[in-house]
Design a protein around this motif. Structure first.
Motif, PDB file in Angstrom:
ATOM      1  N   GLY A 299      -3.289  -6.735  14.181  1.00 56.74           N
ATOM      2  CA  GLY A 299      -2.938  -6.297  12.830  1.00 56.74           C
ATOM      3  C   GLY A 299      -2.571  -7.465  11.939  1.00 56.74           C
ATOM      4  O   GLY A 299      -2.966  -7.527  10.768  1.00 56.74           O
ATOM      5  N   PHE A 300      -1.828  -8.419  12.488  1.00 56.94           N
ATOM      6  CA  PHE A 300      -1.472  -9.596  11.703  1.00 56.94           C
ATOM      7  C   PHE A 300      -2.702 -10.443  11.380  1.00 56.94           C
ATOM      8  O   PHE A 300      -2.761 -11.092  10.331  1.00 56.94           O
ATOM      9  CB  PHE A 300      -0.451 -10.444  12.463  1.00 56.94           C
ATOM     10  N   ALA A 301      -3.691 -10.418  12.267  1.00 58.30           N
ATOM     11  CA  ALA A 301      -4.903 -11.196  12.022  1.00 58.30           C
ATOM     12  C   ALA A 301      -5.773 -10.570  10.941  1.00 58.30           C
ATOM     13  O   ALA A 301      -6.334 -11.279  10.092  1.00 58.30           O
ATOM     14  CB  ALA A 301      -5.701 -11.327  13.322  1.00 58.30           C
ATOM     15  N   LEU A 302      -5.885  -9.234  10.947  1.00 57.16           N
ATOM     16  CA  LEU A 302      -6.791  -8.557  10.022  1.00 57.16           C
ATOM     17  C   LEU A 302      -6.109  -8.116   8.731  1.00 57.16           C
ATOM     18  O   LEU A 302      -6.712  -8.170   7.659  1.00 57.16           O
ATOM     19  CB  LEU A 302      -7.408  -7.336  10.712  1.00 57.16           C
ATOM     20  N   SER A 303      -4.873  -7.649   8.828  1.00 52.24           N
ATOM     21  CA  SER A 303      -4.144  -7.177   7.640  1.00 52.24           C
ATOM     22  C   SER A 303      -2.728  -7.752   7.670  1.00 52.24           C
ATOM     23  O   SER A 303      -1.755  -7.026   7.917  1.00 52.24           O
ATOM     24  CB  SER A 303      -4.100  -5.642   7.613  1.00 52.24           C
ATOM     25  N   PRO A 304      -2.597  -9.041   7.473  1.00 54.18           N
ATOM     26  CA  PRO A 304      -1.289  -9.690   7.663  1.00 54.18           C
ATOM     27  C   PRO A 304      -0.202  -9.157   6.745  1.00 54.18           C
ATOM     28  O   PRO A 304       0.954  -9.025   7.164  1.00 54.18           O
ATOM     29  CB  PRO A 304      -1.580 -11.169   7.386  1.00 54.18           C
ATOM     30  N   HIS A 305      -0.531  -8.830   5.501  1.00 54.97           N
ATOM     31  CA  HIS A 305       0.487  -8.372   4.558  1.00 54.97           C
ATOM     32  C   HIS A 305       0.978  -6.971   4.930  1.00 54.97           C
ATOM     33  O   HIS A 305       2.180  -6.688   4.861  1.00 54.97           O
ATOM     34  CB  HIS A 305      -0.054  -8.403   3.131  1.00 54.97           C
ATOM     35  N   VAL A 306       0.035  -6.094   5.304  1.00 55.10           N
ATOM     36  CA  VAL A 306       0.426  -4.745   5.725  1.00 55.10           C
ATOM     37  C   VAL A 306       1.279  -4.808   6.977  1.00 55.10           C
ATOM     38  O   VAL A 306       2.337  -4.161   7.084  1.00 55.10           O
ATOM     39  CB  VAL A 306      -0.821  -3.877   5.979  1.00 55.10           C
ATOM     40  N   ALA A 307       0.839  -5.590   7.964  1.00 53.73           N
ATOM     41  CA  ALA A 307       1.576  -5.691   9.225  1.00 53.73           C
ATOM     42  C   ALA A 307       2.966  -6.280   9.004  1.00 53.73           C
ATOM     43  O   ALA A 307       3.951  -5.804   9.587  1.00 53.73           O
ATOM     44  CB  ALA A 307       0.791  -6.554  10.213  1.00 53.73           C
ATOM     45  N   GLU A 308       3.051  -7.286   8.142  1.00 51.01           N
ATOM     46  CA  GLU A 308       4.349  -7.904   7.904  1.00 51.01           C
ATOM     47  C   GLU A 308       5.274  -6.955   7.154  1.00 51.01           C
ATOM     48  O   GLU A 308       6.479  -6.903   7.422  1.00 51.01           O
ATOM     49  CB  GLU A 308       4.182  -9.205   7.119  1.00 51.01           C
ATOM     50  N   PHE A 309       4.715  -6.188   6.202  1.00 51.29           N
ATOM     51  CA  PHE A 309       5.530  -5.219   5.467  1.00 51.29           C
ATOM     52  C   PHE A 309       6.132  -4.192   6.421  1.00 51.29           C
ATOM     53  O   PHE A 309       7.336  -3.901   6.383  1.00 51.29           O
ATOM     54  CB  PHE A 309       4.693  -4.515   4.402  1.00 51.29           C
ATOM     55  N   LEU A 310       5.295  -3.632   7.300  1.00 54.22           N
ATOM     56  CA  LEU A 310       5.795  -2.648   8.260  1.00 54.22           C
ATOM     57  C   LEU A 310       6.818  -3.261   9.198  1.00 54.22           C
ATOM     58  O   LEU A 310       7.817  -2.625   9.560  1.00 54.22           O
ATOM     59  CB  LEU A 310       4.618  -2.061   9.057  1.00 54.22           C
ATOM     60  N   ASP A 311       6.584  -4.491   9.602  1.00 54.22           N
ATOM     61  CA  ASP A 311       7.514  -5.169  10.509  1.00 54.22           C
ATOM     62  C   ASP A 311       8.858  -5.401   9.822  1.00 54.22           C
ATOM     63  O   ASP A 311       9.923  -5.208  10.421  1.00 54.22           O
ATOM     64  CB  ASP A 311       6.913  -6.505  10.946  1.00 54.22           C
ATOM     65  N   VAL A 312       8.807  -5.781   8.556  1.00 53.32           N
ATOM     66  CA  VAL A 312      10.039  -6.088   7.826  1.00 53.32           C
ATOM     67  C   VAL A 312      10.855  -4.826   7.580  1.00 53.32           C
ATOM     68  O   VAL A 312      12.070  -4.796   7.815  1.00 53.32           O
ATOM     69  CB  VAL A 312       9.710  -6.799   6.499  1.00 53.32           C
ATOM     70  N   VAL A 313      10.202  -3.761   7.099  1.00 54.10           N
ATOM     71  CA  VAL A 313      10.961  -2.551   6.763  1.00 54.10           C
ATOM     72  C   VAL A 313      11.470  -1.836   8.010  1.00 54.10           C
ATOM     73  O   VAL A 313      12.397  -1.027   7.933  1.00 54.10           O
ATOM     74  CB  VAL A 313      10.116  -1.566   5.918  1.00 54.10           C
ATOM     75  N   MET A 314      10.894  -2.130   9.154  1.00 57.66           N
ATOM     76  CA  MET A 314      11.363  -1.502  10.391  1.00 57.66           C
ATOM     77  C   MET A 314      12.455  -2.317  11.077  1.00 57.66           C
ATOM     78  O   MET A 314      13.341  -1.757  11.715  1.00 57.66           O
ATOM     79  CB  MET A 314      10.187  -1.309  11.359  1.00 57.66           C
ATOM     80  N   HIS A 315      12.411  -3.646  10.946  1.00 58.00           N
ATOM     81  CA  HIS A 315      13.282  -4.468  11.784  1.00 58.00           C
ATOM     82  C   HIS A 315      14.148  -5.483  11.050  1.00 58.00           C
ATOM     83  O   HIS A 315      15.083  -6.005  11.650  1.00 58.00           O
ATOM     84  CB  HIS A 315      12.436  -5.217  12.822  1.00 58.00           C
ATOM     85  N   ASP A 316      13.831  -5.788   9.792  1.00 59.57           N
ATOM     86  CA  ASP A 316      14.589  -6.820   9.086  1.00 59.57           C
ATOM     87  C   ASP A 316      15.840  -6.199   8.460  1.00 59.57           C
ATOM     88  O   ASP A 316      15.766  -5.434   7.500  1.00 59.57           O
ATOM     89  CB  ASP A 316      13.717  -7.456   7.997  1.00 59.57           C
ATOM     90  N   GLU A 317      17.011  -6.562   9.003  1.00 58.28           N
ATOM     91  CA  GLU A 317      18.261  -5.988   8.518  1.00 58.28           C
ATOM     92  C   GLU A 317      18.664  -6.551   7.156  1.00 58.28           C
ATOM     93  O   GLU A 317      19.508  -5.989   6.472  1.00 58.28           O
ATOM     94  CB  GLU A 317      19.382  -6.253   9.529  1.00 58.28           C
TER      95      GLU A 317
END
Length: 346
Positions: free
Chosen positions: A231-249
Motif C-alpha cells: 500500500g505504501f508503494a502504490l498509494s503512499p499518501h492514502v496508506a500514510e493517512f490511514l496509518d496516522v489517523v489510526m495510530h498517531d496520538e
C-alpha cells in the motif's frame, strides 16, 4: 516447592515444637510463661539456667526437646535467612501485589505471548488507555513487560483464570506456535463464550483452524505487513493517512468505532434524524450492519438498528459527542470498547 513455602512450613514446624514443649513443661508443674520461656531457651540452646529444678522426668523431656527442637529451629532460621538473602521474599511480595492488581481489573485485554507481535499489540492497547494483562511462560519476558503480568503456560486454564479471563473484554493469542494459539483459543472460548478472541496465524492455512476453534479474528502479521508495504508503494499518501489517523496520538483527528446499544439515544433512528455531521461535527465513513456487512454508500433513510457499528472520523471533542449519542443512557457500555463478539464473527 518454592523457598517461601518451605520456609513457611519450617516455621510452622518450629511453632508446633514450641507448643508441645510449653505444654510439656506445664504438665511438669511450670507456669505458662515459665514453660514458654524454658521451651524457647532450651530449643535455641542459649545456655540460660533452668527456671525450676528438674527431676528425672523433666530432664528426659528436656533432652528429647533439645534433640527435636534444635534441629527444627536451625532449619527454620536457615530457610528464613536464605529467603531474605536471595530475594525470594521480595519476589513473593511483588507477585502478591501483582495478583491483587490483576484482581481489580475489569473489561481488560489479555495478551498471551509477549514476543514481537504480542509486545506490539500490548503497546497499542495501552496507548488507547485500556487495561491489559500480559501472560507468558518466559519469566524474563514477563519481567520486561511494563504491564500487569502472569508467568505461566497459557494453555493451562488456571493461568487464564489468574489473568482474569472471567472479567476480560478481549484476548489476543500471540504465541509463536500456531498449535498453541489454537489450543489457547479453544480453552478461552470454553471459559468465556462471549469473549472477543483475536489470534495470530503464522501460516495462512492456520487461519481457518483458528476460526473453527472459536477465534473472532485470525491475523497473519507477515501477510498484513506485506500488504501494508504494498500500500505504501502504490498509494503512499492514502496508506500514510490511514496509518496516522489510526495510530498517531499527536494527530487531532482519529478514526473510531461505535456500537449502538439497545437503549442508546440513536437507536432505531435514521441517519437523517441522527445527523452526526451537524450534531457532533464528525464524519461518518461507514456503517456495519447487524449482519456484519460494511455499508459506505449511505442514504439519509438508513435505519440504525441496535448493535449497528459506526465508523467515524473526527477530533476528540467530536468523537466524545458521538460517543454520547451511541452510549447507553444509565450505566451503559462505553461504545468505544470495541465491536462485540457477535459483530466480529460475521
Amino acid at each position: 516447592m518454592s523457598s517461601i513455602r518451605r520456609a513457611a512450613r519450617a516455621i510452622a514446624a518450629f511453632l508446633v515444637v514450641v507448643v508441645i514443649g510449653t505444654a510439656g513443661y506445664v504438665i511438669l508443674g511450670f507456669g505458662l510463661l515459665d514453660a514458654l520461656y524454658q521451651t524457647v531457651t532450651t530449643i535455641t540452646t542459649v545456655g540460660f539456667r533452668e527456671v525450676h529444678p528438674l527431676d528425672s522426668s523433666g530432664q528426659i523431656f528436656t533432652i528429647v526437646l533439645i534433640l527435636c527442637g534444635f534441629g527444627t529451629a536451625l532449619y527454620a532460621f536457615g530457610l528464613v535467612l536464605e529467603t531474605l538473602l536471595e530475594g525470594h521474599l521480595q519476589q513473593h511480595l511483588e507477585r502478591r501485589k501483582m495478583e491483587r492488581e490483576i484482581g481489580r481489573t475489569n473489561g481488560h485485554v489479555i495478551v498471551c505471548g509477549y514476543g514481537r507481535s504480542g509486545r506490539a499489540a500490548a503497546d497499542y492497547v495501552a496507548s488507547e488507555g485500556r487495561q491489559l494483562v500480559v501472560v507468558d511462560r518466559d519469566p524474563e519476558r514477563v519481567r520486561m513487560a511494563p504491564y500487569p503480568s502472569v508467568v505461566g503456560d497459557v494453555t493451562d486454564d488456571e493461568v487464564l483464570l489468574a489473568a482474569g479471563i472471567e472479567r476480560a473484554q478481549a484476548l489476543i493469542a500471540a504465541l509463536d506456535d500456531d498449535a498453541d494459539n489454537v489450543y489457547v483459543t479453544l480453552s478461552s472460548r470454553a471459559l468465556r463464550s462471549d469473549l472477543v478472541i483475536v489470534a495470530r496465524a503464522r501460516a495462512e492455512a492456520a487461519k481457518a483452524k483458528l476460526l473453527r476453534a472459536g477465534a473472532d479474528r485470525a491475523v497473519n502479521p507477515q501477510l498484513n505487513g506485506g500488504r501494508r508495504m504494498g500500500g505504501f508503494a502504490l498509494s503512499p499518501h492514502v496508506a500514510e493517512f490511514l496509518d496516522v489517523v489510526m495510530h498517531d496520538e499527536t494527530l487531532d483527528y482519529r478514526i473510531e468505532q461505535f456500537e449502538l446499544g439497545e437503549t442508546a439515544p440513536a437507536a432505531r433512528k435514521t441517519l437523517a434524524q441522527l445527523d452526526i455531521q451537524s450534531s457532533a461535527g464528525a464524519k461518518l465513513l461507514a456503517v456495519r450492519s447487524v449482519g456484519g456487512r460494511f455499508v459506505t454508500d449511505l442514504s439519509a433513510d438508513t435505519l440504525l438498528e441496535p448493535q449497528t457499528v459506526l465508523i467515524v472520523l473526527g477530533n476528540a471533542v467530536q468523537l466524545a459527542a458521538v460517543r454520547q449519542l451511541m452510549s447507553e443512557p444509565v450505566e451503559g457500555r462505553d461504545a468505544t470498547k470495541g465491536i462485540g463478539a457477535e459483530a466480529l464473527r460475521h
